[in-house]
Every structure is written in structure tokens, then in C-alpha cells.
Design an enzyme around this catalytic site. Structure first.
Site, short mmCIF file in Angstrom:
data_model
loop_
_atom_site.label_atom_id
_atom_site.label_comp_id
_atom_site.label_asym_id
_atom_site.label_seq_id
_atom_site.Cartn_x
_atom_site.Cartn_y
_atom_site.Cartn_z
N PHE A 149 35.21 57.52 66.54
CA PHE A 149 35.58 56.16 66.95
C PHE A 149 34.42 55.48 67.67
CE2 PHE A 149 39.56 58.69 66.90
CZ PHE A 149 40.24 58.01 65.90
N LEU A 150 33.22 55.67 67.13
CA LEU A 150 32.03 55.12 67.78
C LEU A 150 31.81 53.68 67.33
CD1 LEU A 150 29.57 58.05 66.90
CD2 LEU A 150 30.96 57.84 68.98
N ASN A 205 41.10 51.16 62.75
CA ASN A 205 40.20 50.07 62.34
C ASN A 205 40.97 48.91 61.72
OD1 ASN A 205 37.90 51.12 63.39
ND2 ASN A 205 36.98 51.73 61.44
N GLY A 250 36.51 33.60 65.72
CA GLY A 250 35.15 33.29 65.30
C GLY A 250 34.97 33.45 63.82
N CYS A 257 32.33 49.19 58.88
CA CYS A 257 33.60 49.92 59.05
C CYS A 257 34.84 49.06 58.85
CB CYS A 257 33.62 50.55 60.43
SG CYS A 257 32.19 51.60 60.71
C1 UGA Z 1 34.30 49.72 64.63
C2 UGA Z 1 35.32 50.20 65.65
O1 UGA Z 1 35.36 49.30 66.75
C3 UGA Z 1 34.97 51.60 66.14
O2 UGA Z 1 36.00 52.06 67.01
C4 UGA Z 1 34.87 52.53 64.92
O3 UGA Z 1 34.54 53.85 65.31
C5 UGA Z 1 33.79 52.00 64.00
O4 UGA Z 1 34.17 50.68 63.57
C6 UGA Z 1 33.70 52.94 62.84
O5 UGA Z 1 34.66 53.03 62.06
O6 UGA Z 1 32.73 53.71 62.74
P1 UGA Z 1 31.93 48.56 64.78
O7 UGA Z 1 31.89 48.52 63.29
O8 UGA Z 1 30.69 48.97 65.50
O9 UGA Z 1 33.07 49.55 65.29
O10 UGA Z 1 32.33 47.08 65.20
P2 UGA Z 1 33.34 46.35 66.20
O11 UGA Z 1 32.79 46.32 67.57
O12 UGA Z 1 34.73 46.87 66.04
O13 UGA Z 1 33.27 44.87 65.62
C7 UGA Z 1 33.60 44.64 64.25
C8 UGA Z 1 33.48 43.18 63.88
O14 UGA Z 1 34.53 42.42 64.46
C9 UGA Z 1 32.18 42.51 64.30
O15 UGA Z 1 31.71 41.72 63.24
C10 UGA Z 1 32.59 41.66 65.48
O16 UGA Z 1 31.76 40.52 65.65
C11 UGA Z 1 34.00 41.26 65.09
N1 UGA Z 1 34.85 40.93 66.23
C12 UGA Z 1 35.10 41.87 67.18
C13 UGA Z 1 35.40 39.67 66.32
O17 UGA Z 1 35.19 38.80 65.46
N2 UGA Z 1 36.22 39.38 67.39
C14 UGA Z 1 36.48 40.30 68.36
O18 UGA Z 1 37.22 39.97 69.30
C15 UGA Z 1 35.91 41.57 68.26
#
Ligand code: UGA
Length: 432
Positions: A149-150, A205, A250, A257
Site C-alpha cells: 500500500f505504498l 485503490n 480536480g 495504480c
Molecule cells: C496509490 C494508493 O494511494 C496507494 O495506497 C497504493 O499502494 C498505490 O496506489 C499502489 O497501488 O501501488 P499512488 O498511485 O502513489 O498511490 O497515488 P495517490 O496518492 O493515491 O494519488 C492517485 C491520483 O489521485 C493522483 O493523480 C492524485 O493527484 C489524485 N488525487 C488524489 C486527487 O485527484 N484527489 C485527491 O484528493 C487525492
């Protein structure tokens, strides 16, 4: 302390190598890509992950981490074999497990008398635990599903301080051995069967994606009813049953992921005809966000052919240089297809974006992108974009359109600086 072979030197594999070595284990990373292995041996981590280079070097200096292209060498004396290989989407959204199968096959062919517990960290089709067990049946190997869950940009924080550790296995002793690997990490450990652990990853996810799309659905309605989506999101997020994360409206979710996993969930839901419309809506709302930017720009500028657009942000989110499935990059491509004259700036990503012979200019600052632009678009939530000198930017531009795709700028400040401002869910009364 244990010896762990890690199959796959990608983002997850390298973070786990550094993390497990820091916990005291000996780690051997194997990858079929000799170039990658050579780079890692030189201490060269090619992707941006805060603190990872230093931690990896520490593990290497303490002789706890080695890199190889040779499975036999990696597996020699290993008690665990972590599988950390990619599972991309197939055309219908299912997870492609070819690399998992290849990794299992390579493990099977190189056991040389060892019987490691196979630990699946990759996001896998449900049932992969059974598949692995079946492929390794002759060697009587236990298979444990232990999803990661990184989040990128905070992967080490998530490794050492996870919200939970999920361990799926049919053999309790094997599950306990995997749990013992994380001694020193303070987190609840949840034991379950393999399929439940595998499904937990997709569920987590998909729910994060659902929250983002929910926020974006709220944003659209907020514009219609004259509400402010940030105020609404903050107010609902204080209810612990709702929670604070992933409610920022946004340009939508991207990365390697969330889009892939919600597509996999949608595929499972279609396969079993169990509420597929829920996940389809999450996907549709997500893609609509970038289309809404394009239609807002056309609304304000008419045809985009030859119009100068400054796009700030290519990374899929702040804190990373990853552009995989990036909403900002997708938007750049859509704008190029409409023949916009595009200048792009991202604090970490310097790449040429091209489409059908059209090329975006990569520039070195927000101001350079804005020079002579008809419109300015904020596509990634980089903190520096929340502190732009709006007055200066506006002066440098020839037009006044500002699309705040990540809710970073105060509509009031933007309007004062002379901008014609649009932000998702901010069409109501401007806030100070
Ligand atoms: C995600 C999950 O958060 C991790 O827990 C998981 O382990 C990982 O996928 C994986 O499967 O390996 P990550 O892909 O690094 O992590 O990205 P997030 O931080 O979840 O953001 C994903 C997208 O959602 C980004 O484009 C971000 O800009 C967008 N986002 C996030 C929003 O548009 N609004 C938000 O409030 C939060």
C-alpha cells in the site's frame, strides 16, 4: 533475520529491498533487465522517491542488499521470494498476469533445492495465489498474498508506518513467518485467505478512486448550486466515517495504480454482473474532468488551433516524476491534438510531449510557460503552483484565462490579478 529474494526491481521492489534491509534482513534483488541491475549496483535510482537513494546505499554498504540478473543466485538460501513485478491492464481492463507467471516459472526453474515462501506483492487477478500454488505444486511451496500500500512520493513512510499489513495465506505457519519479517513495524496485521488479501488491494485503490470521483461529482454540482467544493469536502471529511483523504476535486486521478486497479475492479464487476455501473461511473467521471478543461478553453478561446496554452504540471501528482497515466499528460495530448501551441513546465518532469507531429515546448519555469499565453492551466498539485506570482504571470500572458485544475489558487486572488478564473467546484461565491 531472513534472506529475501525480491523479483522485480521496479518502484515496489526497490522500496521493499531498502526497507527490509533496514529492518535487518538480507535482500537479493533479481531483475531480467541487466541495465536496471547495473544502475542499481552503481546506486543509481532512476525514479524520484524521497530518501530512497540514501536508504538503499545504507543497505548496500552494510552488505545487506545485492542486485543480480540470475534467479539462482537470488534464490540461493532465500527463505522468501517476493514477487514485485508489474501487472498492466489488458484491453478489457483485466490485470495482465504474464509477468507474474514468468516470475513464478523462473522461480520454479531455479529452486535448486530451496523452498522459499512465495510472497506476492504485485496487484494480481483474484485467484493468483491458487495459480502460484498450482505452478509450484511439485516443490510444495507456500504462497502468501501480501499486497503493498505504498503511495509514490511517500513510499518509505508507508513502508515503515503502514496503516495495516495484510497477509493472505492458506497456511498459518507461512503467514506467521511473513508477519515476523515486519517485526519492528508498528501496524495492525490482518490475516485472511489469499483471495481476500488480493481483493483488498483492488478494493482499497478502487475506493480511493471512488472518493476522488465523488469529489469531482460534487465539484460539478457545486458549480451548479453555487457551493464551494473545498469547503464542502473539508466539512464532510471531519466525519470519521468519511475521512479526510482523496477528496480533493480536480483533474482526476492518475498514476500507475488507481486507473489500472479501478479498471480491474470494473472488469471483475462486469464478469460477475455485480454493479459494474458503479466502477464505470468512477472511470467516466475521471476522464470527464480533463474534457471539461478542454471545453472550458474552447468556450473561452474558440478554436484552440494555434492558441497559446501554458500547462503547468505533467507528473500524475506532486512529489513524483512519474507520468504514467497522468491526467496532465493526457490533457497535454488532447490540447496538441487540437493544435494548441503548448508550453509545458513541471518542476521534476522535463520531457517532450508530442502527438501526430505536434510538439509541446518544455520550458524551465512557470513564467517562461506563461509568456505570450492565451491561457494558463494548472494540472498537477505541486505546492509551488499554490504560490505563483499571479500578477507577474498575468502580465507576461497575452490572454487572461486561468484553469485551476487542482484547486490551488484563490479565485479572489486570481480575479484581482486580472484572471478569468475557472476551478472545479469553485463556480459559486469566491472565497478569500
Ligand atoms: C496509490 C494508493 O494511494 C496507494 O495506497 C497504493 O499502494 C498505490 O496506489 C499502489 O497501488 O501501488 P499512488 O498511485 O502513489 O498511490 O497515488 P495517490 O496518492 O493515491 O494519488 C492517485 C491520483 O489521485 C493522483 O493523480 C492524485 O493527484 C489524485 N488525487 C488524489 C486527487 O485527484 N484527489 C485527491 O484528493 C487525492
Amino acid at each position: 533475520m531472513a534472506t529475501v529474494a525480491i523479483v522485480g526491481a521496479g518502484h515496489v521492489g526497490v522500496v521493499y529491498a531498502a526497507g527490509l534491509a533496514e529492518l535487518g534482513h538480507t535482500v537479493r534483488v533479481v531483475d531480467i533487465d541487466a541495465g536496471r541491475v547495473a544502475r542499481l549496483r552503481r546506486g543509481d535510482v532512476w525514479f524520484h522517491e524521497p530518501g530512497l537513494g540514501e536508504l538503499l546505499a545504507r543497505g548496500v554498504d552494510r552488505a545487506r542488499i545485492t542486485f543480480t540478473t540470475d534467479y539462482r543466485e537470488a534464490l540461493l538460501g532465500a527463505r522468501f521470494a517476493f514477487i514485485c513485478v508489474p501487472t498492466p491492464s489488458t484491453a478489457d481492463g483485466a490485470l495482465d498476469d504474464r509477468m507474474i507467471r514468468a516470475a513464478l516459472e523462473a522461480i520454479r526453474a531455479n529452486l535448486d533445492g530451496v523452498t522459499p515462501i512465495v510472497v506476492n506483492k504485485s496487484t494480481v487477478p483474484i485467484g493468483s495465489g491458487d495459480l502460484a500454488r498450482e505452478m509450484l505444486r511439485e516443490a510444495a511451496i507456500h504462497v502468501v498474498s501480501n499486497p503493498e500500500f505504498l503511495a509514490e512520493g511517500r513510499a518509505l513512510e508507508d513502508f515503515f508506518h503502514p496503516s495495516r499489513i495484510v497477509i493472505g495465506a492458506s497456511d498459518r505457519a507461512a503467514a506467521d513467518e511473513v508477519a515476523a519479517l515486519y517485526a519492528g513495524v508498528d501496524a495492525p496485521i490482518l490475516f485472511m485467505d489469499n483471495a481476500s488479501a488480493e481483493f483488498t488491494k483492488l478494493a482499497a485503490n478502487s475506493f480511493l478512486a471512488l472518493k476522488v470521483s465523488f469529489a469531482n461529482a460534487l465539484a460539478r454540482l457545486s458549480e451548479a448550486v453555487g457551493a464551494d467544493v473545498d469547503a464542502v469536502a473539508q466539512a464532510i471529511s471531519l466525519d470519521p466515517r468519511i475521512g479526510p483523504g482523496h477528496l480533493r476535486a480536480g483533474l482526476g486521478f492518475g498514476g500507475s495504480c488507481l486507473p489500472k486497479d479501478v479498471a480491474a475492479m470494473a472488469h471483475v464487476a462486469r464478469t460477475y454482473d455485480a454493479n459494474p455501473e458503479l466502477f464505470a461511473a468512477v472511470q467516466r467521471i475521471n476522464v470527464e474532468q480533463r474534457r471539461r478543461v478542454v471545453s472550458h478553453l474552447t468556450d473561452r478561446l474558440g478554436s484552440l488551433d494555434g492558441r497559446r496554452v501554458a500547462l503547468l504540471g505533467l507528473a500524475f501528482k506532486a512529489g513524483t516524476d512519474d507520468v504514467r497515466d497522468s491526467p496532465g499528460l493526457a490533457l497535454a495530448l488532447e490540447l496538441l491534438e487540437r493544435r494548441a501551441d503548448l508550453a509545458v513546465y513541471d518542476p521534476l518532469v522535463r520531457m517532450d510531449v508530442t502527438s501526430n507531429g505536434f510538439r509541446a515546448r518544455a520550458v524551465a519555469s512557470a513564467l517562461a510557460a506563461a509568456r505570450g499565453a492565451d491561457a494558463l492551466v494548472l494540472a498537477t498539485d505541486w505546492p509551488e503552483f499554490a504560490h505563483l506570482d499571479l500578477v507577474n504571470l498575468r502580465r507576461a500572458m497575452s490572454g487572461a484565462v486561468l484553469v485551476d485544475g487542482r484547486g490551488l489558487v484563490s479565485p479572489v486572488d486570481a480575479t484581482r490579478a486580472g484572471f478569468d478564473y475557472f476551478g472545479f467546484g469553485r463556480g459559486g461565491r469566491p472565497r478569500d
